[in-house]
Motif scaffolding. Structure first.
Motif, PDB file in Angstrom:
ATOM      1  N   SER A 229       0.818  -1.222   0.000  1.00  0.00           N
ATOM      2  CA  SER A 229       0.000   0.000   0.000  1.00  0.00           C
ATOM      3  C   SER A 229       0.846   1.264   0.000  1.00  0.00           C
ATOM      4  CB  SER A 229      -0.999  -0.008   1.161  1.00  0.00           C
ATOM      5  OG  SER A 229      -0.333   0.079   2.372  1.00  0.00           O
ATOM      6  N   ARG A 296     -18.460   5.705   4.609  1.00  0.00           N
ATOM      7  CA  ARG A 296     -18.832   4.772   5.691  1.00  0.00           C
ATOM      8  C   ARG A 296     -19.913   5.399   6.580  1.00  0.00           C
ATOM      9  NH1 ARG A 296     -12.742   2.094   6.559  1.00  0.00           N
ATOM     10  NH2 ARG A 296     -12.903   0.896   4.620  1.00  0.00           N
ATOM     11  N   LYS A 448      -3.150   3.219  16.502  1.00  0.00           N
ATOM     12  CA  LYS A 448      -2.394   4.331  15.912  1.00  0.00           C
ATOM     13  C   LYS A 448      -2.830   5.690  16.413  1.00  0.00           C
ATOM     14  CE  LYS A 448      -0.936   4.402  11.872  1.00  0.00           C
ATOM     15  NZ  LYS A 448      -0.874   4.573  10.446  1.00  0.00           N
TER      16      LYS A 448
HETATM   17  C1  MFK Z   1     -25.767   3.748   0.414  1.00  0.00           C
HETATM   18  C2  MFK Z   1     -24.446   3.697   0.998  1.00  0.00           C
HETATM   19  C3  MFK Z   1     -23.424   4.252   0.113  1.00  0.00           C
HETATM   20  C4  MFK Z   1     -22.106   3.637   0.260  1.00  0.00           C
HETATM   21  C5  MFK Z   1     -21.211   3.959  -0.900  1.00  0.00           C
HETATM   22  C6  MFK Z   1     -20.921   2.753  -1.700  1.00  0.00           C
HETATM   23  C7  MFK Z   1     -19.786   2.923  -2.659  1.00  0.00           C
HETATM   24  C8  MFK Z   1     -19.337   1.592  -3.134  1.00  0.00           C
HETATM   25  C9  MFK Z   1     -17.934   1.612  -3.660  1.00  0.00           C
HETATM   26  C10 MFK Z   1     -17.073   0.647  -2.918  1.00  0.00           C
HETATM   27  O1  MFK Z   1     -17.505  -0.267  -2.284  1.00  0.00           O
HETATM   28  S1  MFK Z   1     -15.405   1.000  -3.022  1.00  0.00           S
HETATM   29  C11 MFK Z   1     -14.632  -0.266  -2.137  1.00  0.00           C
HETATM   30  C12 MFK Z   1     -14.595  -0.054  -0.713  1.00  0.00           C
HETATM   31  N1  MFK Z   1     -13.383  -0.658  -0.270  1.00  0.00           N
HETATM   32  C13 MFK Z   1     -12.946  -0.485   0.939  1.00  0.00           C
HETATM   33  O2  MFK Z   1     -13.603   0.129   1.756  1.00  0.00           O
HETATM   34  C14 MFK Z   1     -11.591  -1.037   1.245  1.00  0.00           C
HETATM   35  C15 MFK Z   1     -11.598  -2.005   2.368  1.00  0.00           C
HETATM   36  N2  MFK Z   1     -10.272  -2.152   2.884  1.00  0.00           N
HETATM   37  C16 MFK Z   1      -9.787  -1.354   3.874  1.00  0.00           C
HETATM   38  O3  MFK Z   1     -10.472  -0.484   4.383  1.00  0.00           O
HETATM   39  C17 MFK Z   1      -8.415  -1.632   4.347  1.00  0.00           C
HETATM   40  O4  MFK Z   1      -8.406  -1.587   5.737  1.00  0.00           O
HETATM   41  C18 MFK Z   1      -7.386  -0.619   3.813  1.00  0.00           C
HETATM   42  C19 MFK Z   1      -7.383  -0.637   2.322  1.00  0.00           C
HETATM   43  C20 MFK Z   1      -7.617   0.797   4.296  1.00  0.00           C
HETATM   44  C21 MFK Z   1      -6.094  -1.159   4.434  1.00  0.00           C
HETATM   45  O5  MFK Z   1      -5.034  -0.981   3.602  1.00  0.00           O
HETATM   46  P1  MFK Z   1      -3.551  -1.309   4.003  1.00  0.00           P
HETATM   47  O6  MFK Z   1      -2.880  -1.504   2.747  1.00  0.00           O
HETATM   48  O7  MFK Z   1      -3.426  -2.408   4.997  1.00  0.00           O
HETATM   49  O8  MFK Z   1      -3.206   0.068   4.638  1.00  0.00           O
HETATM   50  P2  MFK Z   1      -2.587   0.512   6.029  1.00  0.00           P
HETATM   51  O9  MFK Z   1      -1.113   0.410   5.915  1.00  0.00           O
HETATM   52  O10 MFK Z   1      -3.246  -0.117   7.195  1.00  0.00           O
HETATM   53  O11 MFK Z   1      -3.027   2.030   5.967  1.00  0.00           O
HETATM   54  C22 MFK Z   1      -2.383   2.964   5.119  1.00  0.00           C
HETATM   55  C23 MFK Z   1      -2.516   4.316   5.824  1.00  0.00           C
HETATM   56  O12 MFK Z   1      -3.881   4.712   5.784  1.00  0.00           O
HETATM   57  C24 MFK Z   1      -2.135   4.248   7.296  1.00  0.00           C
HETATM   58  O13 MFK Z   1      -1.616   5.509   7.664  1.00  0.00           O
HETATM   59  P3  MFK Z   1      -0.013   5.761   7.764  1.00  0.00           P
HETATM   60  O14 MFK Z   1       0.474   5.760   6.347  1.00  0.00           O
HETATM   61  O15 MFK Z   1       0.119   7.078   8.448  1.00  0.00           O
HETATM   62  O16 MFK Z   1       0.557   4.612   8.542  1.00  0.00           O
HETATM   63  C25 MFK Z   1      -3.468   4.054   7.973  1.00  0.00           C
HETATM   64  O17 MFK Z   1      -3.475   4.498   9.304  1.00  0.00           O
HETATM   65  C26 MFK Z   1      -4.364   4.928   7.104  1.00  0.00           C
HETATM   66  N3  MFK Z   1      -5.752   4.490   7.196  1.00  0.00           N
HETATM   67  C27 MFK Z   1      -6.256   3.298   6.847  1.00  0.00           C
HETATM   68  N4  MFK Z   1      -7.583   3.287   7.054  1.00  0.00           N
HETATM   69  C28 MFK Z   1      -7.903   4.492   7.558  1.00  0.00           C
HETATM   70  C29 MFK Z   1      -6.740   5.275   7.640  1.00  0.00           C
HETATM   71  N5  MFK Z   1      -6.739   6.534   8.081  1.00  0.00           N
HETATM   72  C30 MFK Z   1      -7.911   7.060   8.473  1.00  0.00           C
HETATM   73  N6  MFK Z   1      -9.064   6.368   8.408  1.00  0.00           N
HETATM   74  C31 MFK Z   1      -9.116   5.096   7.980  1.00  0.00           C
HETATM   75  N7  MFK Z   1     -10.285   4.452   7.934  1.00  0.00           N
END
Ligand code: MFK
Length: 561
Positions: A229, A296, A448
């Protein structure tokens, strides 16, 4: 033979018949502000069960289709949507469904007004709420990370109330390699002819008729890429040029989904799509998290709206349907189910509306409770967002299944439009991160961003507003469960949290809901139903953690083998 025909359930003005929504807004807004927004919500509450609902049903009955070629064999890749779907786009702009959140006319309460409208709109929108979710997320992302060009162009379009100027945005993350594990993304960004271009396949892009999108891609420089990532960057794309020609994008096919029929969801191939880097290189996931944290919150608010819809239909039907010589509302067992559903909706409402207030407070740097720093507000928002998303999604799904049953066979017949509610509800726990991914995000935020201590501080401050006489027993059980939770975190090493991630998330959701419900009921003692529901909810409160995670993990392997 009788001439009996069952009277169907009917929807009334969705604002006027929602006492809780009215009370909540009266509680928060000044009289002067309330007068203005109430007028709008009375009007909108009627619209969502009249013209908007008719458009949604027409959009669902006229599903989008993909035309890849014109009659002469030229590739056109056009997604044809219904006139009704297009009209929902215009209405979204006119009703300010995005712009109210960014005009900030009511300062930190602007989000409360905006999301009250979303709550009324979603269940009558055929999921037009989905493009709106991503559009709102893109607006927030541009506010935080956009340069002047994005702020002057894209941002102005997406917050416009003029339907001719209004744009929606997509959010292109998912690839074949992973919807949850985005770090495996294969789309490449190359700097060619003085601009960035993208090459790859996006596997799940919702609302593909949007004018713009935010996409993740891996920068390739001198033939090299950074894996994982940390190699992902964020890009802004305009889908068509001035002449309406697609920006080197092929639409491969539309997805055949379980529900959300009116919403065009597509697979795309990017063949040198012209794009613009947003934020810093290698910070793509972090940057786009400002977008998906908003979607979300939308997911949670739309789940709440869906819960409300099946609940009002089931309650209305119970007044009309006779079985065993009396209306089904007069059967104690039926009422047991309806009142449990009402309580499930009440707790979800409290969670979503508190979260909405926090969002507005964070954006305007104000506090909803005195004694809370701006870092704490950001921390509570950070942890409550995944909690609310995962909790409301599961609640709505189980509630929809239960209440569908309350219609008997009619709930299983397609053209009552009730089965659709269940198919559509199944998307909530999947979109924007599954329950497991969101539970791990709760852990990430605790590790974090120290978000747990901010949440505990926030809940403790809110508990000061609870009527101690009325709810002495409930406060006792709340304190017991809170202490249990704090002691779990104190006595457990963080590398043992993962198997408990769902328990942790659901426990924190329950504790938060209990505090919010007791606070609301304390402020509204004359409205007895909320006191009753808050008491019942607290009586069931029970946090639960696995004690020996290692042993449990081994047992799990034994069981599923
Ligand atoms: C009617 C309702 C309407 C809803 C809308 C529908 C739209 C539909 C379109 C979709 O469905 S798009 C697909 C949705 N996909 C996702 O939501 C992805 C699911 N996967 C995740 O959420 C994973 O946890 C994630 C990709 C974020 C994890 O990735 P990694 O590669 O393991 O990342 P990592 O190293 O944990 O995080 C990278 C950085 O982002 C970190 O910061 P640093 O670089 O400072 O270390 C994390 O702390 C930060 N981070 C990750 N999630 C975060 C965040 N920061 C803030 N908030 C968060 N939620």
């Amino acid at each position: 033979m009788t001439h009996f025909f069952q009277e169907p359930p009917q929807l009334k003005n969705q604002y006027e018949e929602d006492e809780l929504l009215q009370l909540y807004l009266e509680w928060k807004f000044s009289k002067k502000e309330l007068k203005i927004i109430q007028k709008d919500l009375h009007r909108f509450g009627k619209r969502v069960v009249t013209d908007i609902l008719a458009l949604a049903q027409a959009a669902e009955d006229n599903m989008p289709r993909l035309e890849q070629f014109d009659p002469w064999g030229n590739r056109i890749d056009e997604i044809k949507t219904s006139a009704a779907w297009k009209e929902l786009d215009r209405i979204s702009a006119e009703e300010g469904l995005i712009s109210h959140g960014y005009q900030r006319k009511y300062k930190e309460l602007s989000r409360l007004y905006q999301l009250s409208k979303l709550y009324l709109f979603h269940a009558s929108s055929a999921f037009y709420s989905c493009p709106l979710a991503m559009t709102d997320g893109a607006a927030r992302l541009i506010e935080l990370y956009g340069d002047q060009e994005l702020k002057h162009k894209a941002f102005q379009h997406i917050i416009s109330q003029n339907p001719d100027e209004f744009w929606t945005s997509g959010q292109w993350m998912t690839e074949k390699t992973g919807g949850s594990d985005v770090s495996q993304s294969e789309t490449i960004a190359r700097f060619e002819d003085n601009e960035w271009k993208l090459y790859g396949v996006k596997w799940f892009t919702s609302a593909t008729t949007s004018q713009m999108t935010m996409a993740l891609a891996r920068i390739e420089e001198e033939g090299k890429i950074v894996p994982g990532s940390k190699g992902l960057s964020l890009f802004y794309i305009e889908l068509r040029d001035e002449a309406g020609k697609l920006n080197n994008i092929e639409i491969l096919r539309l997805k055949d989904k379980l529900g959300t029929d009116a919403l065009p969801t597509a697979e795309l191939k990017l063949n040198g799509t012209k794009t613009k880097l947003v934020g810093e290189k290698g910070q793509g996931v972090k940057t786009i998290s400002s977008l998906f944290n908003i979607t979300r919150i939308y997911n949670a608010c739309c789940s709440l709206s869906a819960s409300r819809r099946i609940l009002v239909l089931a309650k209305d039907y119970a007044q009309k349907r006779t079985a065993f010589n009396k209306k089904i509302i007069q059967h104690p067992l039926h009422n047991e189910i309806l009142s449990q559903a009402e309580q499930d909706w009440f707790i979800q409402f409290m969670l979503v509306f508190n979260l909405t207030e926090l969002l507005g407070a964070d954006e305007c740097q104000k506090t909803p409770v005195s004694g809370l720093s701006s870092e704490d507000i950001a921390g509570v928002l950070r942890i409550l967002t995944p909690i609310a998303k995962l909790f409301t999604a599961k609640k709505t799904l189980s509630m929809t299944s239960e209440l569908l049953e309350s219609f008997g066979g009619a709930g299983y017949i397609e053209n009552t439009r009730i089965p659709r509610l269940l198919r559509d509800a199944q998307v909530f726990p999947i979109w924007e991160g599954t329950t497991n991914v969101l539970s791990l995000d709760v852990l990430r935020s605790i590790a974090k961003e120290n978000s747990l201590s901010s949440l505990i501080k926030y809940l403790s401050l809110k508990m000061k507003n609870i009527d101690l006489k009325l709810f002495s027993q409930e406060i006792d059980s709340l304190m017991t469960e809170m202490k249990k939770t704090e002691s779990y975190f104190r006595s457990t090493s963080s590398d043992e949290f993962e198997p408990n991630a769902r328990n942790i998330s659901f426990n924190l959701a329950q504790l938060s809901c209990a505090v919010f419900c007791l606070e609301f009921a304390s402020a509204h003692p004359k409205h007895k139903k909320y006191t009753l529901m808050a008491k019942r909810y607290c009586a069931q409160l029970k946090t639960y953690f696995f004690t020996d995670s290692g042993q449990r993990a081994n047992e799990n392997l034994e069981i599923i083998k």
